[in-house]
Scaffold this motif. Sequence first.
Motif, PDB file in Angstrom:
ATOM      1  N   PRO A  30       0.767  -1.378  -0.168  1.00  0.00           N
ATOM      2  CA  PRO A  30      -0.171   0.001   0.116  1.00  0.00           C
ATOM      3  C   PRO A  30       0.773   1.378  -0.076  1.00  0.00           C
ATOM      4  N   GLY A  31       0.534   2.191  -0.938  1.00  0.00           N
ATOM      5  CA  GLY A  31       1.341   3.419  -0.852  1.00  0.00           C
ATOM      6  C   GLY A  31       2.669   3.535  -1.803  1.00  0.00           C
ATOM      7  N   LYS A  32       2.882   2.284  -2.382  1.00  0.00           N
ATOM      8  CA  LYS A  32       4.054   2.076  -3.113  1.00  0.00           C
ATOM      9  C   LYS A  32       3.665   2.230  -4.541  1.00  0.00           C
ATOM     10  N   LYS A  33       4.191   3.194  -5.376  1.00  0.00           N
ATOM     11  CA  LYS A  33       3.921   3.491  -6.752  1.00  0.00           C
ATOM     12  C   LYS A  33       4.296   2.558  -7.720  1.00  0.00           C
ATOM     13  N   LYS A  34       3.893   2.415  -8.691  1.00  0.00           N
ATOM     14  CA  LYS A  34       4.370   1.199  -9.644  1.00  0.00           C
ATOM     15  C   LYS A  34       5.827   2.091 -10.369  1.00  0.00           C
ATOM     16  N   ALA A  35       6.627   1.302 -10.873  1.00  0.00           N
ATOM     17  CA  ALA A  35       7.892   1.918 -11.218  1.00  0.00           C
ATOM     18  C   ALA A  35       7.785   2.639 -12.573  1.00  0.00           C
ATOM     19  N   ILE A  36       8.369   3.549 -12.866  1.00  0.00           N
ATOM     20  CA  ILE A  36       8.221   4.433 -14.105  1.00  0.00           C
ATOM     21  C   ILE A  36       8.737   3.756 -15.359  1.00  0.00           C
ATOM     22  N   LYS A  37       8.193   3.372 -16.406  1.00  0.00           N
ATOM     23  CA  LYS A  37       8.472   2.673 -17.410  1.00  0.00           C
ATOM     24  C   LYS A  37       9.466   3.484 -18.381  1.00  0.00           C
ATOM     25  N   VAL A  38      10.567   3.204 -18.473  1.00  0.00           N
ATOM     26  CA  VAL A  38      11.516   4.192 -19.417  1.00  0.00           C
ATOM     27  C   VAL A  38      12.304   3.535 -20.433  1.00  0.00           C
ATOM     28  N   LEU A  39      12.330   3.918 -21.515  1.00  0.00           N
ATOM     29  CA  LEU A  39      13.178   3.568 -22.543  1.00  0.00           C
ATOM     30  C   LEU A  39      13.994   4.682 -22.824  1.00  0.00           C
ATOM     31  N   LEU A  40      15.601   3.953 -22.528  1.00  0.00           N
ATOM     32  CA  LEU A  40      16.653   4.993 -22.753  1.00  0.00           C
ATOM     33  C   LEU A  40      17.527   4.435 -24.052  1.00  0.00           C
ATOM     34  N   VAL A  41      17.381   5.505 -24.723  1.00  0.00           N
ATOM     35  CA  VAL A  41      18.107   5.363 -26.126  1.00  0.00           C
ATOM     36  C   VAL A  41      19.574   6.010 -26.037  1.00  0.00           C
ATOM     37  N   GLY A  42      20.463   5.306 -26.567  1.00  0.00           N
ATOM     38  CA  GLY A  42      21.654   5.481 -26.277  1.00  0.00           C
ATOM     39  C   GLY A  42      22.565   5.328 -27.802  1.00  0.00           C
ATOM     40  N   GLY A  43      23.967   5.384 -28.072  1.00  0.00           N
ATOM     41  CA  GLY A  43      24.679   5.004 -29.083  1.00  0.00           C
ATOM     42  C   GLY A  43      25.105   6.302 -29.919  1.00  0.00           C
ATOM     43  N   GLY A  44      26.078   6.142 -30.485  1.00  0.00           N
ATOM     44  CA  GLY A  44      26.670   7.334 -31.496  1.00  0.00           C
ATOM     45  C   GLY A  44      28.019   7.282 -31.169  1.00  0.00           C
ATOM     46  N   GLU A  45      28.524   8.631 -31.237  1.00  0.00           N
ATOM     47  CA  GLU A  45      29.898   8.784 -31.344  1.00  0.00           C
ATOM     48  C   GLU A  45      30.533   9.788 -29.918  1.00  0.00           C
ATOM     49  N   SER A  46      31.583   9.440 -29.486  1.00  0.00           N
ATOM     50  CA  SER A  46      32.416  10.447 -28.531  1.00  0.00           C
ATOM     51  C   SER A  46      31.824  10.134 -27.023  1.00  0.00           C
ATOM     52  N   HIS A  47      31.271   9.220 -27.013  1.00  0.00           N
ATOM     53  CA  HIS A  47      30.884   8.799 -25.510  1.00  0.00           C
ATOM     54  C   HIS A  47      31.039   7.508 -25.548  1.00  0.00           C
ATOM     55  N   ASP A  48      31.203   6.811 -23.832  1.00  0.00           N
ATOM     56  CA  ASP A  48      30.905   5.326 -23.619  1.00  0.00           C
ATOM     57  C   ASP A  48      29.586   5.187 -23.261  1.00  0.00           C
ATOM     58  N   PHE A  49      28.640   4.989 -24.177  1.00  0.00           N
ATOM     59  CA  PHE A  49      27.289   5.087 -24.069  1.00  0.00           C
ATOM     60  C   PHE A  49      26.758   3.502 -23.089  1.00  0.00           C
ATOM     61  N   LYS A  63      17.269   1.819  -9.092  1.00  0.00           N
ATOM     62  CA  LYS A  63      17.441   1.506  -7.670  1.00  0.00           C
ATOM     63  C   LYS A  63      16.208   1.701  -6.890  1.00  0.00           C
ATOM     64  N   ASP A  64      15.812   0.703  -5.920  1.00  0.00           N
ATOM     65  CA  ASP A  64      14.893   0.696  -4.940  1.00  0.00           C
ATOM     66  C   ASP A  64      13.543   0.703  -5.826  1.00  0.00           C
ATOM     67  N   GLY A  65      13.576   0.207  -6.967  1.00  0.00           N
ATOM     68  CA  GLY A  65      12.411  -0.025  -7.799  1.00  0.00           C
ATOM     69  C   GLY A  65      11.673   1.298  -8.431  1.00  0.00           C
ATOM     70  N   PHE A  66      12.469   2.398  -8.458  1.00  0.00           N
ATOM     71  CA  PHE A  66      11.907   3.805  -8.775  1.00  0.00           C
ATOM     72  C   PHE A  66      11.374   3.688 -10.420  1.00  0.00           C
ATOM     73  N   ALA A  67      12.135   2.924 -11.046  1.00  0.00           N
ATOM     74  CA  ALA A  67      12.062   2.866 -12.530  1.00  0.00           C
ATOM     75  C   ALA A  67      12.217   1.494 -13.031  1.00  0.00           C
ATOM     76  N   ALA A  68      11.572   1.057 -14.085  1.00  0.00           N
ATOM     77  CA  ALA A  68      11.865  -0.151 -14.892  1.00  0.00           C
ATOM     78  C   ALA A  68      12.517   0.483 -16.174  1.00  0.00           C
ATOM     79  N   VAL A  69      13.733   0.319 -16.623  1.00  0.00           N
ATOM     80  CA  VAL A  69      14.283   0.859 -17.660  1.00  0.00           C
ATOM     81  C   VAL A  69      14.927  -0.252 -18.702  1.00  0.00           C
ATOM     82  N   GLU A  70      14.487   0.262 -19.837  1.00  0.00           N
ATOM     83  CA  GLU A  70      14.993  -0.759 -21.074  1.00  0.00           C
ATOM     84  C   GLU A  70      16.110   0.380 -21.657  1.00  0.00           C
TER      85      GLU A  70
END
Length: 246
Positions: A30-49, A63-70
Motif C-alpha cells: 500500500p502506498g508504493k507506486k508502480k515503477a516508471i517505465k523508461v526507454l533509454l536510447v543511447g549510441g553514437g560517437e564520442s561517449h561510452d554509452f 534503484k529501489d524499484g524507482f523505474a523499470a528501464v529498457e
Amino acid sequence: MINSVLKVCLLVLMFTGFCIAKTQGASVLPGKKKAIKVLLVGGGESHDFDKWYKQEDVATLQKDGFAAVEYTSDPTTILSRLAEIDVLYLANNQPIKDEATRKAIFAFADAGKGLVLAHPALWYNWKDWAEYNQKLVGGGSRGHNKYGPFDVTVVNKKHPVMKGVPATFNLKDELYYLKTDPAGTPIEVLATAKAKEAADVFPSIIIIKYPKTRIVGIALGHDGESHTIEPYKTILRNAVKWAAGR
C-alpha cells in the motif's frame, strides 16, 4: 466450539482474499507506486554509452524499484516500444533516420508522455531533422569547453527537478554552449554552468516548455565524473519522475 469455527472461517476468508488480491496483481505494498517505465536510447560517437548510460544511469534509475528501464542503442526499436512506456530518455547522437519513428516521437510528446534529453541529445546532431532541436530542445549546442572542471548553480530551487540538489556543485565535464533558438520552443533554466576562468554562463538543466508534455534537458553527462556523483543522480531521478507526471 462456535467461536473456534468462526475463527477458522475468518482465517480461510482472509487467506482466500489475499490469494485473489495477489493473483490480480495487488501484491504491491500500500502506498508504493508502480515503477516508471523508461526507454533509454543511447549510441553514437564520442561517449561510452554502454558504461555511463546503459550501466550507470540504468542502475541509478532502477534503484529501489524507482523505474523499470529498457536500454537500446538501436533507434529502429524505438517505434515498437513507445506505446508501453511513460518516459522516453534520449541520450543518443546517432541518427534517427526513420520518418515514422520521428513522427511517433512527436506523437508521443503530443499525447502528454514525458521526455528526458541527455547531454548527447542536446547537440545539433541532425541537419535533416531541424524540427527536433527547434521544438523538442528549444535550441541546442554546437560547441563546448575543453573537458574540465566547472560549477553548476541552481537558479530555480523550487522546481521539482531541483529537489534535493545542492545550490552549487562542481564537477569535471564538457561545459556545453547550450543556446536557445529564438524561433523555437521557450525554455526555463533551472541550473546554469560556468567555468571559473570564463565570463560566459550557459544553461545546464532546462525545462523545454513544449505545450503538450513535460521535457527536461540535462547538459551534463560526458563520463563518470558526472554520472557517478549524487547531484547528477538526484537530477536524473527527479527529471524522470517529473517528466512522468508523478
